[in-house]
Motif scaffolding. Structure first.
Motif, PDB file in Angstrom:
ATOM      1  N   LEU A 126      47.367  65.883  98.209  1.00 60.00           N
ATOM      2  CA  LEU A 126      48.443  66.754  98.684  1.00 60.00           C
ATOM      3  C   LEU A 126      48.135  67.338 100.051  1.00 60.00           C
ATOM      4  N   ASP A 162      42.092  65.527  96.801  1.00 62.61           N
ATOM      5  CA  ASP A 162      43.270  66.372  97.034  1.00 62.61           C
ATOM      6  C   ASP A 162      44.235  65.656  97.982  1.00 62.61           C
ATOM      7  N   MET A 197      54.685  62.403  98.649  1.00 63.91           N
ATOM      8  CA  MET A 197      53.357  62.790  98.187  1.00 63.91           C
ATOM      9  C   MET A 197      53.386  63.670  96.949  1.00 63.91           C
ATOM     10  N   ALA A 198      54.260  64.656  96.896  1.00 62.97           N
ATOM     11  CA  ALA A 198      54.268  65.557  95.747  1.00 62.97           C
ATOM     12  C   ALA A 198      54.544  64.789  94.460  1.00 62.97           C
ATOM     13  N   ASP A 233      53.298  63.829 103.313  1.00 64.77           N
ATOM     14  CA  ASP A 233      53.974  62.539 103.153  1.00 64.77           C
ATOM     15  C   ASP A 233      53.440  61.516 104.158  1.00 64.77           C
ATOM     16  N   ALA A 281      51.510  62.405  93.642  1.00 60.45           N
ATOM     17  CA  ALA A 281      50.346  63.114  93.099  1.00 60.45           C
ATOM     18  C   ALA A 281      50.598  63.563  91.665  1.00 60.45           C
TER      19      ALA A 281
END
Length: 303
Positions: free
Chosen positions: A201, A199, A170-171, A205, A174
């Motif tokens: 984040l 959002d 995810m990080a 994951d 994004a």
């Protein structure tokens, strides 16, 4: 960085709405609200109304529930384009989407079981003396187990048939997508409307696929909406925050962004939203008890 504006303003000349139930139980009043709203909005806009059967989770899908869903929609008088789309016919499309994300370095196999994850979360909470971070649905964020496995070892375990889920980094995802937002014609839990900042984040994951389900809801819904040309997604407010993940995946995969309208939920006597898992009273039972389609609309305030 990807440019999310490249998919936000594609021309959508013919409005396309859809109702997408999962055949793991009977339709209840909450489903009826969503189906009727999509049908009526499509007709008012001179658009199309589609039905999609979200049966990608073969372990829970039942043919009898599919038949019941279609019978309920016919009884409600909701005319939709036939045949409906079945997710189980499009597994290759989901696999292709995952492969694209994997080629960007955004996918990893996680071999941890649900028990392993729960144990890791509990250990982390004991270590810091406070609850672990939660996603918008209240579930603990995935603790990142197996995120940093050696790629060669991970590939060997996958090839050996070891059970695993495929998760999104995810990080990194994004960061690649950049700032995201969506057009909200309804309202979120706190009254959010208009242009809403996404959002993703907040979800950590997320799962993209499991051994028993070749695509998660998040992945399948964006692939299906794009494939069917859906321009307007009308669904319950419980999915409002999940739209952040959907906007992320749409941007990463180069898919168009529909307009969104999240509606209020139908609550039971206990104040909780109606649910198949809670065995909320189904439309079939209401019909058997003598209810008419007009009665259903009246109960939902759609007169």
């Amino acid at each position: 960085m990807l440019d999310p504006t490249a998919v936000n303003h594609l021309p959508m000349p013919t409005p396309v709405f859809r109702f997408a139930p999962s055949p793991n139980g009977e339709l209840h009043l909450g489903h009826a609200l969503s189906a009727i709203l999509n049908h009526d909005l499509a007709r008012a806009a001179g658009g199309r109304f589609l039905v999609r059967i979200e049966d990608v989770d073969a372990a829970r899908a039942r043919p009898a529930f599919v038949a019941g869903i279609l019978a309920d929609l016919d009884w409600l008088g909701l005319a939709y384009e036939r045949p409906p789309r079945f997710q189980s016919d499009h597994v290759a499309d989901y696999r292709a989407a995952i492969d694209r994300l994997a080629a960007m370095g955004l996918v990893y196999p996680s071999f941890a079981s649900r028990a392993d994850v729960a144990e890791a979360v509990a250990a982390a909470e004991r270590a810091v003396g406070r609850p672990a971070p939660r996603d918008p649905d209240g579930a603990p964020l995935h603790p990142g187990l197996d995120r940093d496995l050696d790629p060669t070892d991970a590939a060997r375990r996958v090839a050996a048939g070891e059970p695993h889920a495929l998760r999104l980094r995810m990080a990194e995802a994004a960061a690649l997508a950049g700032p995201l937002a969506w057009d909200e014609a309804g309202a979120g839990p706190a009254g959010e409307t208009g242009t809403v900042t996404a959002d993703p984040l907040a979800w950590g994951d997320v799962v993209l696929a499991r051994k028993d389900a070749p695509a998660s809801y998040h992945l399948a819904v964006v692939v299906d909406d794009a494939a069917e040309g859906v321009t307007d997604v009308v669904r319950g407010r419980d999915l409002f925050h999940a739209t952040a993940v959907h906007r992320l995946l749409q941007t990463l995969l180069g898919l168009p962004a529909p307009r969104y309208r999240h509606h209020g939920l139908v609550l039971g006597p206990d104040g909780r939203k109606l649910s198949k898992s809670l065995k909320s009273e189904g439309l079939a039972a209401l019909r058997a008890a003598g209810a008419t389609p007009a009665d259903i609309r009246a109960r939902l305030g759609l007169v």
